[in-house]
Design a protein around this motif. Structure first.
Motif, mmCIF file in Angstrom:
data_model
loop_
_atom_site.group_PDB
_atom_site.id
_atom_site.type_symbol
_atom_site.label_atom_id
_atom_site.label_comp_id
_atom_site.label_asym_id
_atom_site.label_seq_id
_atom_site.Cartn_x
_atom_site.Cartn_y
_atom_site.Cartn_z
ATOM 1 N N ARG A 16 0.837 -1.213 0.000
ATOM 2 C CA ARG A 16 0.000 0.000 0.000
ATOM 3 C C ARG A 16 0.865 1.254 0.000
ATOM 4 N NH1 ARG A 16 -3.030 -2.867 3.777
ATOM 5 N NH2 ARG A 16 -2.054 -1.720 5.485
ATOM 6 N N ASN A 17 1.957 1.229 0.759
ATOM 7 C CA ASN A 17 2.855 2.383 0.784
ATOM 8 C C ASN A 17 3.541 2.581 -0.565
ATOM 9 O OD1 ASN A 17 2.208 2.960 3.396
ATOM 10 N ND2 ASN A 17 3.996 1.965 4.274
ATOM 11 N N ARG A 18 3.918 1.491 -1.214
ATOM 12 C CA ARG A 18 4.512 1.607 -2.553
ATOM 13 C C ARG A 18 3.515 2.202 -3.536
ATOM 14 N NH1 ARG A 18 5.865 -3.734 -1.842
ATOM 15 N NH2 ARG A 18 7.819 -3.917 -0.751
ATOM 16 N N GLU A 19 2.281 1.727 -3.473
ATOM 17 C CA GLU A 19 1.252 2.252 -4.379
ATOM 18 C C GLU A 19 0.958 3.720 -4.094
ATOM 19 O OE1 GLU A 19 -1.977 -0.464 -3.898
ATOM 20 O OE2 GLU A 19 -0.963 -2.055 -5.023
ATOM 21 N N ALA A 20 0.956 4.111 -2.823
ATOM 22 C CA ALA A 20 0.762 5.517 -2.473
ATOM 23 C C ALA A 20 1.908 6.373 -2.998
ATOM 24 C CB ALA A 20 0.631 5.673 -0.959
ATOM 25 N N ALA A 21 3.125 5.847 -2.924
ATOM 26 C CA ALA A 21 4.281 6.573 -3.456
ATOM 27 C C ALA A 21 4.164 6.725 -4.978
ATOM 28 C CB ALA A 21 5.579 5.859 -3.084
ATOM 29 N N GLU A 22 3.663 5.701 -5.655
ATOM 30 C CA GLU A 22 3.475 5.793 -7.108
ATOM 31 C C GLU A 22 2.405 6.815 -7.457
ATOM 32 O OE1 GLU A 22 2.702 1.860 -8.520
ATOM 33 O OE2 GLU A 22 4.724 1.152 -8.017
ATOM 34 N N ARG A 23 1.312 6.845 -6.693
ATOM 35 C CA ARG A 23 0.269 7.849 -6.948
ATOM 36 C C ARG A 23 0.798 9.256 -6.710
ATOM 37 N NH1 ARG A 23 -2.839 3.938 -4.299
ATOM 38 N NH2 ARG A 23 -2.673 5.085 -2.330
ATOM 39 N N THR A 24 1.598 9.404 -5.660
ATOM 40 C CA THR A 24 2.190 10.713 -5.381
ATOM 41 C C THR A 24 3.119 11.135 -6.516
ATOM 42 O OG1 THR A 24 2.060 10.279 -3.009
ATOM 43 C CG2 THR A 24 3.557 12.031 -3.718
ATOM 44 N N LEU A 25 3.917 10.192 -7.015
ATOM 45 C CA LEU A 25 4.823 10.500 -8.124
ATOM 46 C C LEU A 25 4.042 10.907 -9.366
ATOM 47 C CD1 LEU A 25 7.668 10.611 -9.367
ATOM 48 C CD2 LEU A 25 7.353 8.201 -9.983
ATOM 49 N N THR A 26 2.993 10.186 -9.697
ATOM 50 C CA THR A 26 2.220 10.553 -10.895
ATOM 51 C C THR A 26 1.564 11.921 -10.722
ATOM 52 O OG1 THR A 26 0.315 9.274 -10.118
ATOM 53 C CG2 THR A 26 1.798 8.191 -11.651
ATOM 54 N N THR A 27 1.148 12.250 -9.513
ATOM 55 C CA THR A 27 0.578 13.583 -9.274
ATOM 56 C C THR A 27 1.637 14.661 -9.453
ATOM 57 O OG1 THR A 27 -1.013 12.635 -7.731
ATOM 58 C CG2 THR A 27 -0.645 15.001 -7.596
ATOM 59 N N TRP A 28 2.851 14.411 -8.930
ATOM 60 C CA TRP A 28 3.934 15.385 -9.111
ATOM 61 C C TRP A 28 4.293 15.524 -10.585
ATOM 62 C CZ3 TRP A 28 5.839 19.211 -6.453
ATOM 63 C CH2 TRP A 28 5.657 19.231 -5.068
ATOM 64 N N ILE A 29 4.323 14.432 -11.318
ATOM 65 C CA ILE A 29 4.610 14.501 -12.753
ATOM 66 C C ILE A 29 3.552 15.334 -13.458
ATOM 67 C CG2 ILE A 29 4.707 13.133 -14.883
ATOM 68 C CD1 ILE A 29 6.069 10.921 -13.242
ATOM 69 N N GLN A 30 2.293 15.113 -13.111
ATOM 70 C CA GLN A 30 1.205 15.880 -13.719
ATOM 71 C C GLN A 30 1.362 17.373 -13.441
ATOM 72 O OE1 GLN A 30 -2.590 14.870 -12.090
ATOM 73 N NE2 GLN A 30 -3.716 16.246 -13.430
ATOM 74 N N HIS A 31 1.656 17.727 -12.202
ATOM 75 C CA HIS A 31 1.805 19.139 -11.851
ATOM 76 C C HIS A 31 3.048 19.756 -12.491
ATOM 77 C CE1 HIS A 31 -1.200 18.021 -8.879
ATOM 78 N NE2 HIS A 31 -1.489 19.310 -8.808
#
Length: 129
Positions: A16-31
């Motif tokens: 779950r923590n890995r998946e949360a880190a991936e979601r955070t990364l994709t959000t940062w990439i989007q921004h």
């Protein structure tokens, strides 16, 4: 006996923590991509505004427009690299036995956003003086 608990619950929590880190990364990439796109389009937007209001000092406004646009592009690229490094550091710390969140990268990310906001604010004050 100081044994670390190992089991499916801990492994699921790590996943779950890995998946949360991936979601955070994709959000940062989007921004970051939005910020880079804004920097590219900022010059055109400002030129359209100058065409609508021809009484402005076009040379001075063009110089500041280029500074703001290039600053947005540079900050976007810098934040993109920093977000990737933060993601890799987060994944590395998840895999370790004693989890410690990497605070340095998050401080750098937030500081960069604040710095971009301050530079843009100062330039906008100079433009309106």
């Amino acid at each position: 006996m100081n044994q670390k608990p190992i089991g499916t619950t801990n492994e699921l929590a790590k996943e779950r923590n890995r998946e949360a880190a991936e979601r955070t990364l994709t959000t940062w990439i989007q921004h970051c991509l939005s910020l880079i796109s804004f920097g590219i389009a900022f010059d055109e937007i400002f030129l359209a505004i100058n065409r609508s209001f021809p009484n402005n000092n076009l040379l001075l406004n063009t110089r500041f427009t280029q500074i703001i646009g290039l600053n947005a592009i540079a900050i976007g690229i810098f934040l993109l690299f920093t977000a990737v490094l933060a993601y890799l550091s987060e994944i590395d710390s998840i895999q370790k036995e004693n989890y410690q969140p990497p605070r340095l990268f998050y401080t750098t990310l937030v500081g960069s956003v604040i710095l971009f906001g301050l530079v843009t604010f100062i330039i906008s004050i100079i433009l309106h003086s």
